[in-house]
Scaffold this motif. Sequence first.
Motif, PDB file in Angstrom:
ATOM      1  N   VAL A 160       4.926  -2.133   9.205  1.00  0.00           N
ATOM      2  CA  VAL A 160       4.983  -0.746   9.659  1.00  0.00           C
ATOM      3  C   VAL A 160       4.612   0.173   8.503  1.00  0.00           C
ATOM      4  N   VAL A 161       3.662   1.086   8.741  1.00  0.00           N
ATOM      5  CA  VAL A 161       3.259   2.045   7.722  1.00  0.00           C
ATOM      6  C   VAL A 161       4.299   3.155   7.680  1.00  0.00           C
ATOM      7  N   VAL A 162       5.026   3.236   6.557  1.00  0.00           N
ATOM      8  CA  VAL A 162       6.084   4.241   6.420  1.00  0.00           C
ATOM      9  C   VAL A 162       5.663   5.400   5.537  1.00  0.00           C
ATOM     10  N   GLU A 163       4.522   5.278   4.847  1.00  0.00           N
ATOM     11  CA  GLU A 163       4.067   6.354   3.967  1.00  0.00           C
ATOM     12  C   GLU A 163       2.564   6.233   3.766  1.00  0.00           C
ATOM     13  N   ALA A 164       1.879   7.381   3.696  1.00  0.00           N
ATOM     14  CA  ALA A 164       0.439   7.409   3.469  1.00  0.00           C
ATOM     15  C   ALA A 164       0.107   8.682   2.711  1.00  0.00           C
ATOM     16  N   LYS A 165      -0.653   8.538   1.621  1.00  0.00           N
ATOM     17  CA  LYS A 165      -0.971   9.690   0.773  1.00  0.00           C
ATOM     18  C   LYS A 165      -2.402   9.603   0.276  1.00  0.00           C
ATOM     19  N   VAL A 212     -14.859   3.110 -10.554  1.00  0.00           N
ATOM     20  CA  VAL A 212     -14.756   1.864  -9.781  1.00  0.00           C
ATOM     21  C   VAL A 212     -13.337   1.628  -9.270  1.00  0.00           C
ATOM     22  N   ASP A 213     -12.363   2.417  -9.731  1.00  0.00           N
ATOM     23  CA  ASP A 213     -10.978   2.226  -9.309  1.00  0.00           C
ATOM     24  C   ASP A 213     -10.659   2.937  -8.004  1.00  0.00           C
ATOM     25  N   LYS A 214     -11.571   3.750  -7.503  1.00  0.00           N
ATOM     26  CA  LYS A 214     -11.282   4.470  -6.265  1.00  0.00           C
ATOM     27  C   LYS A 214     -11.289   3.502  -5.083  1.00  0.00           C
ATOM     28  N   GLY A 215     -10.451   3.788  -4.119  1.00  0.00           N
ATOM     29  CA  GLY A 215     -10.338   2.930  -2.940  1.00  0.00           C
ATOM     30  C   GLY A 215      -8.958   3.061  -2.318  1.00  0.00           C
ATOM     31  N   LEU A 216      -8.617   2.080  -1.507  1.00  0.00           N
ATOM     32  CA  LEU A 216      -7.364   2.087  -0.747  1.00  0.00           C
ATOM     33  C   LEU A 216      -6.414   1.058  -1.355  1.00  0.00           C
ATOM     34  N   TYR A 217      -5.247   1.540  -1.822  1.00  0.00           N
ATOM     35  CA  TYR A 217      -4.217   0.677  -2.393  1.00  0.00           C
ATOM     36  C   TYR A 217      -3.046   0.624  -1.415  1.00  0.00           C
ATOM     37  N   SER A 218      -2.509  -0.579  -1.172  1.00  0.00           N
ATOM     38  CA  SER A 218      -1.406  -0.726  -0.228  1.00  0.00           C
ATOM     39  C   SER A 218      -0.304  -1.566  -0.866  1.00  0.00           C
ATOM     40  N   CYS A 219       0.932  -1.057  -0.721  1.00  0.00           N
ATOM     41  CA  CYS A 219       2.128  -1.744  -1.219  1.00  0.00           C
ATOM     42  C   CYS A 219       2.833  -2.374  -0.027  1.00  0.00           C
ATOM     43  N   HIS A 220       2.980  -3.697  -0.033  1.00  0.00           N
ATOM     44  CA  HIS A 220       3.611  -4.434   1.059  1.00  0.00           C
ATOM     45  C   HIS A 220       4.971  -4.929   0.598  1.00  0.00           C
ATOM     46  N   LEU A 221       5.999  -4.594   1.370  1.00  0.00           N
ATOM     47  CA  LEU A 221       7.361  -5.049   1.077  1.00  0.00           C
ATOM     48  C   LEU A 221       7.835  -5.897   2.248  1.00  0.00           C
ATOM     49  N   HIS A 222       8.158  -7.152   1.963  1.00  0.00           N
ATOM     50  CA  HIS A 222       8.610  -8.092   2.994  1.00  0.00           C
ATOM     51  C   HIS A 222       9.979  -8.640   2.610  1.00  0.00           C
ATOM     52  N   HIS A 223      10.928  -8.452   3.509  1.00  0.00           N
ATOM     53  CA  HIS A 223      12.253  -9.049   3.345  1.00  0.00           C
ATOM     54  C   HIS A 223      12.490  -9.894   4.597  1.00  0.00           C
ATOM     55  N   HIS A 224      12.032 -11.139   4.549  1.00  0.00           N
ATOM     56  CA  HIS A 224      12.103 -12.004   5.721  1.00  0.00           C
ATOM     57  C   HIS A 224      13.542 -12.276   6.127  1.00  0.00           C
ATOM     58  N   TYR A 225      14.439 -12.282   5.181  1.00  0.00           N
ATOM     59  CA  TYR A 225      15.840 -12.542   5.494  1.00  0.00           C
ATOM     60  C   TYR A 225      16.426 -11.406   6.332  1.00  0.00           C
ATOM     61  N   CYS A 226      16.117 -10.165   5.972  1.00  0.00           N
ATOM     62  CA  CYS A 226      16.630  -9.001   6.705  1.00  0.00           C
ATOM     63  C   CYS A 226      15.694  -8.536   7.814  1.00  0.00           C
ATOM     64  N   GLY A 227      14.509  -9.122   7.908  1.00  0.00           N
ATOM     65  CA  GLY A 227      13.558  -8.685   8.930  1.00  0.00           C
ATOM     66  C   GLY A 227      12.869  -7.384   8.587  1.00  0.00           C
ATOM     67  N   LEU A 228      12.698  -7.097   7.284  1.00  0.00           N
ATOM     68  CA  LEU A 228      12.071  -5.853   6.832  1.00  0.00           C
ATOM     69  C   LEU A 228      10.611  -6.113   6.500  1.00  0.00           C
ATOM     70  N   HIS A 229       9.716  -5.294   7.083  1.00  0.00           N
ATOM     71  CA  HIS A 229       8.279  -5.374   6.800  1.00  0.00           C
ATOM     72  C   HIS A 229       7.746  -3.950   6.768  1.00  0.00           C
ATOM     73  N   GLU A 230       7.507  -3.436   5.565  1.00  0.00           N
ATOM     74  CA  GLU A 230       7.040  -2.055   5.388  1.00  0.00           C
ATOM     75  C   GLU A 230       5.748  -2.052   4.582  1.00  0.00           C
ATOM     76  N   ARG A 231       4.990  -0.960   4.790  1.00  0.00           N
ATOM     77  CA  ARG A 231       3.714  -0.830   4.088  1.00  0.00           C
ATOM     78  C   ARG A 231       3.514   0.629   3.710  1.00  0.00           C
ATOM     79  N   ARG A 232       3.103   0.854   2.463  1.00  0.00           N
ATOM     80  CA  ARG A 232       2.777   2.183   1.958  1.00  0.00           C
ATOM     81  C   ARG A 232       1.347   2.181   1.452  1.00  0.00           C
ATOM     82  N   ILE A 233       0.569   3.174   1.880  1.00  0.00           N
ATOM     83  CA  ILE A 233      -0.875   3.193   1.622  1.00  0.00           C
ATOM     84  C   ILE A 233      -1.226   4.433   0.831  1.00  0.00           C
TER      85      ILE A 233
END
Length: 417
Positions: free
Chosen positions: A25-30, A256-277
Amino acid sequence: MNLLHILAVLFLPGAWGQSSSRLGVVVEAKNITLPVGSQAVLPCHSPRMVWTRDRLKDRQRVVHWDLVRSSPEYSVERLLDMSPGAHQRVYNGFNKGRISIPVSSFNDGNFSLIINNVVATDRGVYTCNLHHHYCQIHQSVQIQLNVTKSARKEKRYWDGDKTVFVVLLGSSVGLPCVNRRPLWRDGLQEDQQQVAHWDFQPPGVRPDGADRLVDLYASGERRDYGPVFAQKKMSMAEDAFSAGDFSLTISDLKPVDKGLYSCHLHHHYCGLHERRIFRLTVEPAISTAAPRILQNDEQKPSTEEVEGPRVVNVILPEHRGYFVQQLGYILATFLLLAFIVAAVIVLTRRRKKRGLEYDLRRSERGSMIGGGETLLESTEMKACNQSSVNSDYKNNLVKERDMAKDCNKDFDGKLWK
């Protein structure tokens, strides 16, 4: 550059939402724009990913049963609770040895409440509450218990909101509460089920073709991909899982560093799946060097009045159909005026036509009245003549007939004249 910003705003949300269901789930985008040579910090924080090992034998998972009574007065009573590292605790001395839950609840996920020797005061709504303080997850199940003295009335049904048990007085009953998710059971390595990773998607590359930059596990394992981390160009905090800070730092920015960066956080034990772009844009460096002044040149104070910037406020309509709407109002006004003028013309013509018809009818009535008076006068005259003739020649039928003929002839002659 402004056109690129507009296109990014228009098409970036679509690109972000293409694989959100698959990657989290995308929780933040900037959008972040920085000059060349500067340092970029892409923030990625989540307190739910903080790894805190429970040294008190997992007191973070708790189950407790509550009883809500509505009569004779509303009351809430805590019956018992239990955690994996402690024995179950019964709060009322009357219920000790009479109510219990299985000792292996946190092994098999069966938290059902067993009540022996049911009494009339056991009537009410029972709530099974499961709390996981580490994962910040809370679940509950409600069951209503009714007590009867007739064995024929024992039953179990669903009232649309909760399950209802009707049990016999003095019998035993088990109120079910089963949750077999791995979250509530032992034997899991929680530190191996927490992972944070960063991906980089250059311009023109599909999301499934993004490059993996780094993987970080709660156990302390770290995997770097590519030369960017080896060259110390990108970095993450070593205590990321202790502070919940998974921010990515990029030094000495280049185009060359420009582009789309995404941070993925997965907590399989708690069922957490978040994404920040974050969409990073690198602009040319802004020159801030001061102009050189030669020694021979003397700076003279300027006496000219500097004109301030002129600001022109332009108010643009928010809706695209604003001008079409105004044009419609104008056309509707003209049509209304034309309708009013046409109605006035039609009414005026109708009135003139009615006036002419009235004059013609009036003239015809006048002529008809004049002719009737003439006839009346002639008949009256003849009537007088006939009365005189009748008075002179009484009892002479032949003479009267002759006189009547003469009167008719004279009357016809006058009419013809």
